[in-house]
Motif scaffolding. Sequence first.
Motif, short mmCIF file in Angstrom:
data_model
loop_
_atom_site.label_atom_id
_atom_site.label_comp_id
_atom_site.label_asym_id
_atom_site.label_seq_id
_atom_site.Cartn_x
_atom_site.Cartn_y
_atom_site.Cartn_z
N ARG A 252 0.81 -1.33 0.10
CA ARG A 252 0.04 0.04 0.02
C ARG A 252 0.89 1.37 -0.07
O ARG A 252 0.56 2.32 0.79
CB ARG A 252 -0.98 -0.16 1.13
CG ARG A 252 -1.78 -1.02 1.24
CD ARG A 252 -2.84 -1.26 2.37
NE ARG A 252 -3.61 -0.23 2.38
CZ ARG A 252 -4.49 0.06 3.54
NH1 ARG A 252 -4.69 -0.96 4.39
NH2 ARG A 252 -5.50 1.10 3.57
N TYR A 253 1.88 1.21 -1.19
CA TYR A 253 2.80 2.28 -1.01
C TYR A 253 2.30 3.49 -1.37
O TYR A 253 2.55 4.63 -0.63
CB TYR A 253 3.75 1.91 -2.03
CG TYR A 253 5.02 2.80 -2.23
CD1 TYR A 253 6.22 2.80 -1.50
CD2 TYR A 253 5.10 3.83 -3.40
CE1 TYR A 253 7.16 3.49 -1.82
CE2 TYR A 253 5.99 4.82 -3.58
CZ TYR A 253 7.21 4.66 -2.76
OH TYR A 253 8.21 5.45 -2.93
N ALA A 254 1.21 3.78 -2.53
CA ALA A 254 1.07 5.23 -2.85
C ALA A 254 -0.02 5.81 -1.83
O ALA A 254 0.32 6.95 -1.33
CB ALA A 254 0.21 5.16 -4.20
N GLU A 255 -0.94 4.99 -0.99
CA GLU A 255 -1.95 5.45 0.11
C GLU A 255 -0.82 5.82 1.13
O GLU A 255 -1.23 6.68 1.69
CB GLU A 255 -2.53 4.06 0.57
CG GLU A 255 -3.54 4.64 1.44
CD GLU A 255 -4.51 3.49 1.70
OE1 GLU A 255 -5.05 3.48 2.81
OE2 GLU A 255 -4.67 2.34 0.89
N THR A 256 0.15 5.10 1.44
CA THR A 256 0.92 5.46 2.66
C THR A 256 1.48 6.87 2.44
O THR A 256 1.91 7.68 3.31
CB THR A 256 1.79 4.46 2.98
OG1 THR A 256 1.14 3.02 3.15
CG2 THR A 256 2.79 4.76 4.25
N LEU A 257 2.02 7.05 1.15
CA LEU A 257 2.74 8.30 0.86
C LEU A 257 1.86 9.49 0.79
O LEU A 257 2.22 10.42 1.52
CB LEU A 257 3.41 8.15 -0.44
CG LEU A 257 3.85 9.33 -1.22
CD1 LEU A 257 4.91 10.02 -0.39
CD2 LEU A 257 4.44 9.20 -2.65
N VAL A 258 0.63 9.46 0.30
CA VAL A 258 -0.15 10.35 0.48
C VAL A 258 -0.74 10.66 2.07
O VAL A 258 -0.64 11.95 2.31
CB VAL A 258 -1.49 9.97 -0.35
CG1 VAL A 258 -2.82 11.01 -0.11
CG2 VAL A 258 -1.23 9.88 -2.04
N ASN A 259 -0.77 9.72 2.64
CA ASN A 259 -0.91 9.87 4.10
C ASN A 259 0.13 10.72 4.87
O ASN A 259 -0.08 11.58 5.68
CB ASN A 259 -1.13 8.68 4.90
CG ASN A 259 -2.57 8.08 4.66
OD1 ASN A 259 -3.44 8.79 4.22
ND2 ASN A 259 -2.71 6.76 4.73
N GLN A 260 1.50 10.30 4.22
CA GLN A 260 2.74 11.07 4.99
C GLN A 260 2.68 12.46 4.47
O GLN A 260 3.15 13.36 5.27
CB GLN A 260 3.92 10.46 4.36
CG GLN A 260 4.00 9.12 5.34
CD GLN A 260 5.53 8.34 4.69
OE1 GLN A 260 5.31 7.56 3.86
NE2 GLN A 260 6.53 8.70 5.46
N LEU A 261 2.19 12.73 3.17
CA LEU A 261 2.08 14.13 2.70
C LEU A 261 1.01 14.96 3.73
O LEU A 261 1.21 16.12 3.92
CB LEU A 261 1.49 14.15 1.41
CG LEU A 261 2.99 13.93 0.38
CD1 LEU A 261 2.18 13.64 -1.13
CD2 LEU A 261 3.84 14.82 0.12
N LYS A 262 -0.31 14.27 3.77
CA LYS A 262 -1.24 14.97 4.63
C LYS A 262 -0.38 15.35 5.92
O LYS A 262 -0.83 16.43 6.52
CB LYS A 262 -2.33 14.11 4.73
CG LYS A 262 -3.11 13.84 3.67
CD LYS A 262 -4.21 12.74 3.56
CE LYS A 262 -5.18 13.05 4.71
NZ LYS A 262 -6.15 11.84 4.68
N ALA A 263 0.25 14.47 6.66
CA ALA A 263 0.82 14.96 7.90
C ALA A 263 1.67 15.96 7.78
O ALA A 263 2.03 16.52 8.69
CB ALA A 263 1.55 13.46 8.52
#
Length: 370
Positions: A252-263
Amino acid sequence: MQSPEQELGRFLEALAGEARPGDRLPPIRELMRRFGASQVLVQRAFHDLKTRGLIESQVGRGTYFRGEGRATSPDETAHGAEPLPRAAATRSVLLLRRSISIARGRVLVEGLHRRFASEGHPVLEVSYTDSEHARTVLKALPSFDACVVQSTYRTLPIDLLAPLRDKCRVLAVDGAALVGADVEAVGTEWGEPLAQAVATLQRAGHRSIAYASTAQPFLATQLGRRRFQHLRESLADVTLHDISVPLMPDERYAETLVNQLKAMADAAGRLPISALVAWGIEDGAAFRSLLADAGITVPGALSVVLLGRTDLHNEHAGFFDVVGCSVADQVEMLYQAIQERWAEPSAPYGVRFTPVRRLSGASVVPPSRR
């Protein structure tokens, strides 16, 4: 004045006309030096001779003239001169692919299958779930003249490489995973594409840029991270942010990256960066959608350059700017590596890096237009 290709062709033509059965061709590196020709050009000339039936190759013995360009003299016949046994016109190839849903792996294996089959070589494709499964499958298979093994972001255990070396005369690995071993490796060094991506964003006016890549320490991405550290220290007018994703692209790489950007966003939802260089995005359309769902529009809120494959639509989605490599180059380089190993079994082993390619898209705009 003749080109190196013309001079080389005439030279080999003359040798074929005078050669006795079993006479060896000059080494590829000697011909490269003598005619100022590239390795690909020399290999192409050899392929032309083989297509015309003037030469043949034998694993472990090299490439020889068939000697049909000249008649054998009575003296040679009297002395019992005989041609070497003719090598088989085709060679068997095994394509061993890890069975995970990565489009690049499937496209590459299909390309290799077509490339070898077009030359008349029988090809067998086998997919495996893990190294133990692969070893079980290999036990039931015959020997092969060559094998391309695809690890796809996973470690290649020694206990898998050993039976592969026993089964296959030539072993090639898709990816820059092995250095200093007796295998051919073809992959991408992500440092140069990263530098080009950052330069692209700089030219567009961006001064706060994030680089996102996996935190898993395998060779190709570690080379990219090394270049990232150099850029961070050497670019005085640019602030580079590091985003390490604790997963691989088939997770779930892309989803995790987007969550890191949101943070990273502040209370008002503003990001501290205006641009992103992202490695490992397998589905460009899904990534863009995930960003939009998080309130991050591209390129409105964030300009993005992907590090990936310029010839895979599923990655660039007809939208993203991409810097990286092409699957077509990887197919051709793996094919050439095996052909050259068949022709010169004693040549040094090593890793070959694909050329850097760039695809322009619509995902980068100046910060002033955000």
